[in-house]
Motif scaffolding. Sequence first.
Motif, PDB file in Angstrom:
ATOM      1  N   PRO A 108       0.804  -1.228   0.000  1.00  0.00           N
ATOM      2  CA  PRO A 108       0.000   0.000   0.000  1.00  0.00           C
ATOM      3  C   PRO A 108       0.841   1.285   0.000  1.00  0.00           C
ATOM      4  O   PRO A 108       0.481   2.264  -0.651  1.00  0.00           O
ATOM      5  CB  PRO A 108      -0.816  -0.124   1.288  1.00  0.00           C
ATOM      6  N   ARG A 109       1.965   1.263   0.697  1.00  0.00           N
ATOM      7  CA  ARG A 109       2.777   2.476   0.751  1.00  0.00           C
ATOM      8  C   ARG A 109       3.421   2.788  -0.585  1.00  0.00           C
ATOM      9  O   ARG A 109       3.498   3.934  -1.019  1.00  0.00           O
ATOM     10  CB  ARG A 109       3.873   2.317   1.807  1.00  0.00           C
ATOM     11  N   GLU A 112       1.162   4.407  -2.961  1.00  0.00           N
ATOM     12  CA  GLU A 112       1.016   5.835  -2.733  1.00  0.00           C
ATOM     13  C   GLU A 112       2.216   6.594  -3.284  1.00  0.00           C
ATOM     14  O   GLU A 112       2.066   7.632  -3.905  1.00  0.00           O
ATOM     15  CB  GLU A 112       0.874   6.067  -1.225  1.00  0.00           C
ATOM     16  N   PHE A 128      -6.410  13.956   6.960  1.00  0.00           N
ATOM     17  CA  PHE A 128      -5.871  12.944   7.866  1.00  0.00           C
ATOM     18  C   PHE A 128      -5.048  11.928   7.088  1.00  0.00           C
ATOM     19  O   PHE A 128      -5.430  11.495   6.014  1.00  0.00           O
ATOM     20  CB  PHE A 128      -6.966  12.286   8.723  1.00  0.00           C
ATOM     21  N   GLY A 129      -3.892  11.621   7.648  1.00  0.00           N
ATOM     22  CA  GLY A 129      -2.972  10.743   6.933  1.00  0.00           C
ATOM     23  C   GLY A 129      -2.053  11.485   5.993  1.00  0.00           C
ATOM     24  O   GLY A 129      -1.049  10.954   5.546  1.00  0.00           O
ATOM     25  N   ALA A 168      -8.887   4.723   8.038  1.00  0.00           N
ATOM     26  CA  ALA A 168      -7.511   5.038   8.412  1.00  0.00           C
ATOM     27  C   ALA A 168      -6.550   4.160   7.626  1.00  0.00           C
ATOM     28  O   ALA A 168      -5.539   4.633   7.102  1.00  0.00           O
ATOM     29  CB  ALA A 168      -7.323   4.834   9.915  1.00  0.00           C
ATOM     30  N   HIS A 169      -6.890   2.897   7.526  1.00  0.00           N
ATOM     31  CA  HIS A 169      -6.046   1.965   6.776  1.00  0.00           C
ATOM     32  C   HIS A 169      -5.926   2.408   5.321  1.00  0.00           C
ATOM     33  O   HIS A 169      -4.846   2.431   4.745  1.00  0.00           O
ATOM     34  CB  HIS A 169      -6.650   0.568   6.866  1.00  0.00           C
ATOM     35  N   GLY A 226      -3.540   5.040   4.500  1.00  0.00           N
ATOM     36  CA  GLY A 226      -2.132   4.712   4.682  1.00  0.00           C
ATOM     37  C   GLY A 226      -1.636   4.870   6.106  1.00  0.00           C
ATOM     38  O   GLY A 226      -0.447   4.946   6.356  1.00  0.00           O
ATOM     39  N   ILE A 227      -2.565   4.945   7.058  1.00  0.00           N
ATOM     40  CA  ILE A 227      -2.166   5.080   8.455  1.00  0.00           C
ATOM     41  C   ILE A 227      -1.919   3.688   9.037  1.00  0.00           C
ATOM     42  O   ILE A 227      -2.699   2.770   8.812  1.00  0.00           O
ATOM     43  CB  ILE A 227      -3.271   5.803   9.257  1.00  0.00           C
ATOM     44  N   ALA A 228      -0.825   3.550   9.771  1.00  0.00           N
ATOM     45  CA  ALA A 228      -0.509   2.259  10.386  1.00  0.00           C
ATOM     46  C   ALA A 228      -1.418   2.068  11.592  1.00  0.00           C
ATOM     47  O   ALA A 228      -1.116   2.503  12.698  1.00  0.00           O
ATOM     48  CB  ALA A 228       0.952   2.210  10.802  1.00  0.00           C
ATOM     49  N   ARG A 281      -2.475  -0.487  13.473  1.00  0.00           N
ATOM     50  CA  ARG A 281      -2.083  -1.244  14.652  1.00  0.00           C
ATOM     51  C   ARG A 281      -1.033  -0.509  15.475  1.00  0.00           C
ATOM     52  O   ARG A 281      -1.047  -0.558  16.703  1.00  0.00           O
ATOM     53  CB  ARG A 281      -1.566  -2.615  14.227  1.00  0.00           C
ATOM     54  N   LEU A 305     -10.045  -3.151   1.604  1.00  0.00           N
ATOM     55  CA  LEU A 305      -9.344  -3.099   2.855  1.00  0.00           C
ATOM     56  C   LEU A 305      -9.285  -4.434   3.485  1.00  0.00           C
ATOM     57  O   LEU A 305      -9.993  -5.351   3.145  1.00  0.00           O
ATOM     58  CB  LEU A 305     -10.101  -2.158   3.788  1.00  0.00           C
TER      59      LEU A 305
END
Lengths: 516, 326, 327
Positions: A81-82, A85, A110-111, B212-213, B216-218, B220, C6
Amino acid sequence: MSAAETPPQAVVLELRGIVKRFGATRALDGASLRVRRGSVHGLVGENGAGKSTLIKVLAGIHRPDAGSLLVDGRAHAHFDPRQVERLGIRFIHQERLLPAGFTVDEALFFGQERRLGPWLDRRAQRREAERLLEHWFGLRLPAGALVGELSSAEQQVLQIVRALIVKPRVLVFDEPSVALVRSEVERLLCIVRRLRDEGLAIVYISHYLQEIEALCDRVTVLRNGRDVAEVDPRATSPERIARLMVNREVGELYPKSAPAPGAPLLEVRGLGRGRAYRDIDLRVRRGEVVGLTGLVGSGAKELLKSLFGLAPPDTGEVRLDGRPLALRTPRQAVAEGIALLPEERRRQGVALDLSVQENVTLAALPRFSRFGLLSRRAERRETLGLIERLRIKSAGPQATVRQLSGGNQQKVALAKWFARRSSLYLLDEPSVGIDIGAKAEIYRLIGELAREGAGVLILSSDLPELLGLCERIHVMHRGRIAARFEAGEADSDKLLAVATGAVAQQETSVHESIPG
Amino acid sequence: MNPSPVEAARPRLGTLLLRRGALLAFAAILLVFALGAPNFLAPGNLANVLAQSAILGILAFGLTTVIVGGGSNVLSGGLDLSVAANLGLSAAVYATLDNAGYGAFAGIGLTLATGLAVGLLNGLVVVGFRLPPLLATLASMNLVAGLELVLTENTVLPSASPLLEWLAFGVWLGVPALAWVLLGVAALLILLIDCTPFGLRLYAVGEYPEAAHAAGIAVRRHVFASYLISGLCGSLAAFCSAAWFSGSTTGSGEMLLSVVAIAFLGTIFSRRLRPSIGGTLLATLLVGFMINGFQLLNISSFWVNGLQGVLILLVVALSGLSRKEP
Amino acid sequence: MSDSYLDPRPARLSWPSRRAALRLALPALFVAILAFFALAAPGFLSLGNLSSLLLNNFVLLAMVAIGMTCAIAAGGIDLSVGTALDFSALAFVALLNAGSGLPLALGGALLAGTLVGAGNAGLIAGLRISPFLASLGSLFIGTSAQQLLSDGGQPNYLAPEARPDLAGARFFGVPLPLLAVAALAAVYGLALARGRFGRQVLALGNQPLVARYSGLAERRIAAWVFVAGAFACALAGILLAATVNAYVPMSGNAFLMNAIGAVFIGATLNRHGRANIPGTLLGVLFLNVTANGLLLIGWSFYWQQVATGALILLVLVFSFVGRRPGD
């Protein structure tokens, strides 16, 4: 944007021969896709053709078992996923992935926050949010408005703007228009064209072939996990694209409808509920399959819920077998012999961690119990019978429903109402997310139900399905039934035209009275 | 059986009333006490309430952080039931080390490490093994409480280090040191959670992990961090408790339910009806003022528990009723 | 259902699927622990020790855990089991001391304890408060009420002439408390495993929306679950009061954690990971035996706490680690 380095019309993104297996099934079986910069590339296919798996591979959620992904000609075996991006690929999801309690600027950033040293630069975010919304959409949202307070369309806009903040090179739209009304769709198409003209490569997934035709430069058709064709939608008729998607005459999917409808079963007169819907007249006779369709927000869904006691109406009357009903809870509805096959099958239709048997008998427990104790033998007998009749593929009555495929889960959900001996079946998008084989069997069962004298009301956005199954189709628009069509006098285009409001209310002109 | 997660938080009359109502109720309670007990509003008394609230408040901040990162659905969301037991163990560790003649830095450092270790354990079990936080922290609470018993043999370990002296008796600008600690920790956490990208992401993770996932937010890692912060709050509160009681005490676990109540009460003091450090601070003070006011008015303190229970139920019932059915 | 890109991990608590090996691992561990104590602590297998273990430790926790099993099977939790127990003990002692006969005292005690459950039921089914918060509120209010009634926690002793010998009574040589547990377990076990009610509870606990969409009276089921759970705890309260000949305020809370632990150990033993009465009883036995054995080999009470805590944590980790991330 490093797009300047790549020559125009160069292939930015290519997926080659992607294979993805889940257990024994091949969700993708050598699918390929080539997307050029400055173009809109459509991706179409039936449910279960592999579109979402392909997108998940692209998003780095799934690892392909074979094949490669190329960005600017450089090959990758898989994405994470990273990396996706970093490569400038962004997704605009069908689901609105924004926390309801966030303000507009928080939801946009956010993010990918704007920072001032270690701190969140809320002021810069607010300013930029205003600027971006104004620039792309001419939209002004009240400062501090929460996502949960916005309309579906506004939330969709936020998702698009979110993706634009990082200046992407490839934008993937997944069914972006599902929650939008006609004028908003037009607006969406304009924006996509504008993005294309700025040099972005765009992948556009949609069920609506009209959108594909209006928007896309190329379109790839997926079938059974493979890309079966890449065509120019402007030079290819929607019918041909549809045929490529299905590869069979649509007619054979559907059972022969019941010849002679019986006595009226469900009669709805002047039903209304708040702003959801109003003035609804509807009739379902025994042995009849009646269709209902409408876009999100048309009120069709709420109407169906009301008929199952989930959202009580505030005006009008509902009669079942001639008796007036005041449905306030699903419990009453079930007691009256009404069955609902909900769209959210895995949340509402079947209990995933219960066995097939426990699911099948759930709505008819009194039939299987004496002095409060269940007779497992009676349960088993009934379940075995229904497994055979519905051709549920499972390891037996004790198999956990979670282990079944989507189509078989749907059959279990239906079997629950068979066991209840329901007389009126409300089916909400009965074929969503199930494979073509199971679909045909569900259709067969719907036909059987009608022949046995039950009444069936199907809410579906799959128009060919309605046309193939129903004797009569009601199209809802903005809370009203905007038109009724008899079987044979309608086609997808007519239905869609009414549903989207492109054709003014023509109820009177089509059919004055309710037949029967 | 549980109300399904809120899908859209539309502002309704009920919500608005609840928010304003909470502040109005707060003011009304203060007013009643001020009228009934003349010295209630005396600066000395107010400062005293702040100091008395430090222990509960800091524990509740830790819990609030976990709820922010885990979501406020009680069964599946964030929850740390081990905060109070953590305080007990950390205080026991500090008193033991202090009595054994360890230096100030070693004592403070190892105490903080104890709190962090508890947070680490919780984080590991919740994030690593995917246990529901309710069960995971219920179990770790018992484990930690057992360790405390081993260390203290269920007795009070007296301790009187310069740090504790300063915390217990220090006064700056007429305000006791413990009050400053409470405000200081609150300020730090408000900075962290309301003013940094980390905090915003933590809220996103708690409210909508899938979103959030996708952003791209981690997910966990953030949840893990929230348990570490909670663990640290446990040991910070331990210093306050050790100062207040001049050593470790038994029965610190009994504070747990009050802490949970305060953290859930705190949501009604936030603008968006969600867990927040600021809201929790207000809720802490509300409970502190109630206890203090009861004392001044000579009402049995046994009423406090019951009132807290009623308050929780009232808040949850109101916020539940202002929510649409699924 | 729309697909998402997801990780489809559900955010809600669902009973995990776990490997069959785990189901065997736990009984094996239990047997190993038994064997270890039998060898290491000579008195462990003596009749005296075993019967005291059953009568003094097993019975009370088993009753509370049976009550807890109901709540957890229905997808909730009951933090106020101790309150129900305490109220029942309080009513029992107060009625006996006031000179009422045993039947009236028993009835009053059962009613008082069950009322706590009825309160929870009202909050959960009527006001739709989540079971955790509802029972937490009840616990607070119950604590306050007990403090006010007992002057902050003073025990209320049974007058010597009013003491019924319930704990020591025997029928056909079997101690009455054991009979009571057996009867309770049989009724609750049958209702949950074979009864129509049990099936409804199961559906509600697994997927409340499916229960609702299948026409089950989900609120009424939830209400009964909490009333039935409190009834079991009320029985434990009577037995506790009759054993110690007193009502000791707030003594019920001591059972809370172990009861939850026992239910989850029991759920781990089940093929589908469902809370069930036989499993719960085994879980209670597991905890009792461990504590008893540790005591006999000379571990202090404090280390027992640590060991039990670690053990429960371990069991929980075991039971959830078999869960597939894709579920």
